[in-house]
Design an enzyme around this catalytic site. Structure first.
Site, PDB file in Angstrom:
ATOM      1  N   SER A 154    -146.269 -20.896  22.280  1.00 38.84           N
ATOM      2  CA  SER A 154    -145.274 -21.409  23.573  1.00 38.84           C
ATOM      3  C   SER A 154    -144.077 -20.423  23.623  1.00 38.84           C
ATOM      4  O   SER A 154    -143.786 -20.025  24.836  1.00 38.84           O
ATOM      5  CB  SER A 154    -145.017 -22.675  23.376  1.00 38.84           C
ATOM      6  OG  SER A 154    -145.903 -23.569  23.170  1.00 38.84           O
ATOM      7  N   HIS A 188     -93.570 -14.139  32.171  1.00 40.02           N
ATOM      8  CA  HIS A 188     -93.109 -15.743  31.688  1.00 40.02           C
ATOM      9  C   HIS A 188     -92.435 -16.390  33.026  1.00 40.02           C
ATOM     10  O   HIS A 188     -91.656 -17.301  33.027  1.00 40.02           O
ATOM     11  CB  HIS A 188     -91.685 -15.463  30.925  1.00 40.02           C
ATOM     12  CG  HIS A 188     -91.995 -14.615  29.681  1.00 40.02           C
ATOM     13  ND1 HIS A 188     -92.088 -15.103  28.539  1.00 40.02           N
ATOM     14  CD2 HIS A 188     -91.885 -13.321  29.635  1.00 40.02           C
ATOM     15  CE1 HIS A 188     -92.246 -13.983  27.460  1.00 40.02           C
ATOM     16  NE2 HIS A 188     -92.037 -12.817  28.353  1.00 40.02           N
ATOM     17  N   SER A 191    -104.836 -33.100  52.855  1.00 40.33           N
ATOM     18  CA  SER A 191    -104.798 -34.345  52.228  1.00 40.33           C
ATOM     19  C   SER A 191    -105.146 -35.742  53.005  1.00 40.33           C
ATOM     20  O   SER A 191    -104.906 -35.471  54.285  1.00 40.33           O
ATOM     21  CB  SER A 191    -103.286 -34.347  52.010  1.00 40.33           C
ATOM     22  OG  SER A 191    -102.794 -35.717  51.562  1.00 40.33           O
TER      23      SER A 191
END
Lengths: 469, 469, 469, 469
Positions: D119, D167, D293
């Site tokens: 198989s 950052h 929205s």
């Protein structure tokens, strides 16, 4: 001896950043965590379990009177280093501890140490003991301090107007205190979950396959014996055990701890973004000697908040290890042994992150002018929601679509949205129905903060009571 | 229309094995899970929340009398297919549902649907509602059936001798029922945890940023309004919410479900190994037409147990996704939207695995001769532990080491361990101290099963009562 | 000073098991890994990058002659401890290193250290440098030793008959050497992948946002400058960089390392199962003083193989951290900083696991009688496959089903499968067509090992050449 | 029949969001992916492998002439639905396919289908085949389109000034095109890695345990036979195989795909943040009917970018499953069967995310005024870096610290940094040494973009050539 030299490695010869950087460098973290999470601490707890067994054997009349005292005295001199040397010789860590304890004991008593128990009676019980104590003596007290600080700031800022943000877009206004009260609530919930999970930790004194084979040779009721030994350590016995206790109790604690770290990471992430140059609503205080960048002297980087998020990314996938460790073949295979030794780091990461957040949050400066000017960017447009709702309420058929069209018109024409609204003839008869309060909000959207202030107070009050802060 | 053709895809055009293989092929799984976990089911629950809002608006005197009935009637005709077509047009799934509902309503009532609420009031609440119902109507009943079956087998086999195994090595004897009672206990614990986590799920009707901005335009006490809407759905409100409910409640349920799957996987793994050709203590029943291998006609593969473990490996790492989804910027970003749509699969995997295990365990054959012959391999050597303990107890100074030496001598000499013991002069005076019961165990190690049988009974009894089975 | 005391923590005050147990306790692991993976090693590599920059600045005529030598001399005295003390003061690790280096330099030269570069020029480049060297100086040599050992054992055992197993069930026969050659091949492939990934690691000297802003102030061709600095370190520049190098290069190495650990874990798992009491085909050699169990003196637990699998479970989920670290906002956020400090542990885990496996495999005993007796359990039944294939070949219409029926008949009747076959009248005319060789296999299934022996030899030969072992 | 009804489930009865939402709803995704990734596609590829085996058996003179044509004809009528029905009966998926193929064939040819193979010869080979084709026919062409688009935008915007960010803080300036060229480079690298990994996929025709047991019954050189069968499918054989091919080849492809998704997620995340209300440097085009929205009509949410990140969070942890699947006991256990069926989803997620990104990026609007005004916020302060570097270069002893002090002075005094610099007497003699070009940059920091523009061009050119775009 080369052995010794190896053991005297310095901290910077280590490869794990926890050891050389996040845990041992920080006095507050080190002193609170070491008694429970270090290897020395583990061995200390193992001897405590061994002693509890001898004590109970004495009560049962099996161990000679005085054996437990002798064991206790002997144990007080045992060091991790000595145990490891013995383990190097015999290749078995618990037997090594037993040998080292016995060496220091009167020969007639020595044989009662570890009598009728198996290594993992000691290890599983000691782990539950130290983790339970770590939670109640170190972790939860630390998290409660953070929770208290969050409540203080939330209440202090409960009326400080801030624009709410969804999808990074300005949405409806709220207050800075309300935004923080999210974390009051979520952290409060996690503290309770951690507490509960720790109190569910169990011990076991049921022998090599959990069927009390050995102890039933010596004792009438080995199940009662187990209960009594564990009671000495304020632990409950497992409902069922094999060589080891059911893994799900500790797994639940790991989950509670990681999900608490997730709450801190979200808080840190928000604070990080609120410090973006363009937003600048909060600032970390900088020490006068602190350097922000090795090359850009003006930089003020939110390194503490970044660290907390980074720690979360490092730690959270590790839960998968402990799901995998649920699978232990038959009465136990040892493929959870090395992996379970990494659990203390998970607990320490939450502790250290909480300490870090407390420090930086206690000096956090909220920048009122930035909050105001950011709000003002959207002051006009946020009228869209209350307008649409009130129009709907007063019967305007497709208010959402109408208002959406008006926002597009305002954008294209350059007129303010409020002017566009007032200039719309179709709306006039609806606007006339608005109450004074409703009109006031439409004119002054800074009043459109709903229950933000009240809810901040009620959330903080709820959690103060719930946690007896 | 090409749109339509696309929607009429067959099941084998799918790419997810759950859909085309594990869920939809299995009538039992499909019928129990679909009402809660399919997309059709989700839309059904969303309409239910929308209706609850309208009902409460009616009570408040805001919506016209009859609006809620009108909405309910309209909703009963809504299909997922229709909602998706509307969404294709306007690119917003909740607004699409609202539009479709309104279309079928009397115009004067239509505007009250969704009035004062935000999309995620509906979505979060509907998710909590369907998952809570799934747990109580489908998952826990299924797991209780499995628990009951485990108890039945454990009690039936509570005296069936089996050699205990640690590290894959023969350890001390116990009973097959005792081994199974481990899973009675662990699964019992997980059922309780799942139940508890589901009952902690919350809803929210607090608007776009959680501050009740919109609803406070219309209502005196929007917090009370929220509580009343949710009470209609048997849900509690979140202590705090933003655009979305606190993620930790659902996260706890996901954890409980995955850790329960871990228990099933361990059970499956044990059964798998007990079927190894050399061990052969249990057998899955094979159907007469079943093919074990496409090329080795004699094979009997434990494919069901393998499937459960495989499912666990596929599903357990996914928890990390939901830790990551704890981080949502400010009042929410949408980066948890696609990911949260995969949650139903996690729940279905536990359900399907439980059904599968029940089927195969109910036909499990325990092979007594194999149990016996496996035990006999170690019958002699397992005397080592009781001997060492009793020698220690009766005062032999270094019994563990002595016995270890005797096992080596026996191995080398080819004599049995018992003979080596009896032949050892030094031990003679200690052996004479052994009681009859102790000697009987040394002679007949099949009695050395400790409390295995009694503990099986007490564990099964405990959990039957605890879970009211 | 309390600072100092803290820094003199002993190894057992650590909480990470790598540091106190797996890495520092093992001389072979420690000595090979420390120069690259310890924090001291990292700082050493960072100074090396700083010096390379000064050297090239000198070539460009920017730095004064002799600056590089001065920097090199100064750097030789720098200790991690000193750098950490400076960092405690100024809160920036690279600037701390720069300060410490400069302190020891002639003032006129000092300013050229770090001139025109940013912290992550140093950090990214130093990481690539140390990891690349770790791979070529430590990891790959170690893995090659393991590969060589596997080849030796595979060739030694290439004709040792073993029953093949699929699903834990006996399948077709092969040889023990063939089974091992699986790992020769898979490990060979991983060594090549690790090598390739390490050679793809890049450095960067492109400044704070990757656009060479600073260096372009001083240099005509800063891109060429970058290339020359990196050539001194035998590194290539990144095709593009921001503040940091593209994360995918290191990510590929992490993947290669974890997947290599997966290969070792599979090998370990197989060896573990082959040591099961009922199978007992291999044995770890036990030291005469070694204790298997604290309570069962006869136990021989495969703890080394268990350890390797456990390490794999502990380490493999950590890849997710580094997928998450692919996301760094804009020109970089620092949320990958803490997390990337855990990478050395991943690399050390593979190194330590390879050392461990080598030790135990070099003393592995293959138990011929067990191999034989296990094979014999299925000797009769494994004829099913060759029979079915030959029947098909010779024209029997539905051979697979026929043979499956015969296995069931044999099982029920208690007759051997061979007898059942020979007794079947229908088959007779097909069996007569079988060649002598084919019949020989049917009669003596121990010859049914296909190409196992030849393939073992060719796989071992292929990898010996490929890796120039 | 209830069976049939079950199979006719609609798409919204599914529980996996891929099937009902991300894959099947999107014509472009569906049409490209389905032939390779759907279950129907898999069965198609399995038949193709079966046929290739028969063809080669015919060449070898084992199968009757015409068998392969017969098989091919029969296969063309096979449907997944039919195969699944047969599997329901016999519980084996490959044998089911073989049965269904044979049914449609001439009886004398039928027995050659699947003769001598197992198989997983079929499954492993078919998986490699379909995934390799998916990569070359669908995935890489799609990713190349995205790469091309990124190059076009990067070049178009190569001179568009943008402030660089680290950052989340303003750092040094660069150009928008340069920022995008990061993704050109990283995606380019991933395309090459995916291509390479796909080309390494292997097939196997080596039987049930990999030792060619069955095929060596029929063939002189089964290894050559394997090679020839696979050559028909343009695949290489595995160097070694057991019942299955070495898992690392496919694992490498999964890694390459997930890490490519990570690159897209980072790009999406950047675009998301650049759309923040306060930053607003880019905008997704909104359709006129699109709703942002359900309650805030003015919202423009970056839902497509959010979706890509969410998909990455959902998919990336799944790699762990495939590390776990590296462990397969002995010649294979089946615990990787269910799990490996989820692989197509991973591939489809990258495909769908690329299509999505292309659509939204092709309509992306870069907002010049916002870029300018954001830059202007830091225009003054970013002089700090060039100043510090030039001061160092011209011999100022501790320039970094001096400049850091000046930034603090400027902050406190409210004077611009440039004024503070010019007003500092100590600096005067150094400033006089600056060249005109250097002074120009100090006066006009918008010129301080280093090599941003040139590098953009060279990166785009490099990848255009590398990928032959």
């Amino acid at each position: 001896m080369s052995r010794n030299k190896k053991r005297n490695l310095g901290i910077f010869d280590m490869i794990n950043p926890f050891d050389f950087r996040y845990y041992s460098r920080n006095k507050e973290v080190l002193e609170k965590c070491a008694p429970f999470l270090s290897e020395e601490g583990m061995i200390r707890h193992m001897t405590e379990v061994e002693i509890a067994v001898v004590k109970e054997l004495e009560v049962e009349g099996i161990a000679l009177k005085g054996s437990a005292n002798d064991a206790e005295r002997a144990a007080s001199h045992v060091t991790a280093s000595e145990v490891y040397e013995e383990e190097d010789r015999i290749k078995h860590n618990v037997r090594a501890l037993v040998n080292v304890m016995r060496r220091n004991m009167n020969e007639k008593n020595a044989r009662f140490v570890h009598l009728g128990v198996t290594s993992h009676d000691i290890i599983c019980t000691a782990d539950s003991l130290r983790y339970k104590r770590f939670v109640s003596h170190a972790l939860v007290p630390e998290l409660r301090k953070l929770e208290k600080l969050l409540i203080d700031i939330a209440l202090r800022e409960k009326s400080t107007l801030q624009i709410g943000r969804t999808h990074g877009q300005h949405a409806e206004p709220l207050t800075f205190g309300f935004a923080l009260s999210e974390y009051v609530s979520r952290l409060g919930g996690r503290i309770m979950r951690i507490d509960e999970a720790a109190s569910n930790l169990v011990g076991k004194i049921s022998g090599a396959v959990g069927a009390y084979n050995a102890s039933s040779l010596l004792l009438k009721d080995p199940v009662l014996f187990e209960k009594r030994v564990l009671r000495r350590l304020s632990l409950k016995p497992a409902t069922h055990s094999t060589q080891i206790a059911e893994p799900e109790h500790l797994l639940d604690l790991i989950h509670a701890v990681i999900s608490a770290l997730g709450v801190l990471a979200n808080l840190a992430d928000d604070m990080r973004h609120l410090q973006r140059t363009e937003i600048a609503e909060v600032k970390e205080e900088f020490l006068s000697e602190q350097v922000g960048s090795s090359t850009m002297p003006h930089k003020r980087n939110p390194i503490n908040f970044e660290n907390v998020k980074s720690m979360f990314k490092a730690i959270s996938p590790r839960i998968v290890t402990y799901y995998l460790d649920q699978i232990s073949e038959h009465q136990r295979d040892l493929t959870n042994s090395a992996s379970s030794r990494f659990i203390p780091e998970i607990f320490a990461s939450l502790f250290a992150s909480s300490v870090r957040l407390r420090r930086v949050l206690s000096r956090l400066r909220v920048d009122a002018p930035s909050l105001k000017s950011n709000f003002n960017r959207s002051r006009d447009m946020i009228r869209a929601e209350p307008l649409y709702i009130l129009l709907s309420y007063y019967g305007y058929p497709n208010a959402h679509e109408k208002v959406r069209q008006l926002t597009l018109i305002s954008e294209k024409s350059g007129r303010s949205f409020l002017e566009a609204v007032k200039g719309d003839k179709e709306l006039r008869r609806y606007l006339m129905k608005f109450t004074d309060d409703q009109m006031k909000i439409l004119e002054n959207p800074e009043y459109y903060t709903g229950m933000a202030e009240k809810k901040t107070a009620s959330v903080c009050s709820f959690w103060s009571h719930q946690l007896k802060l």
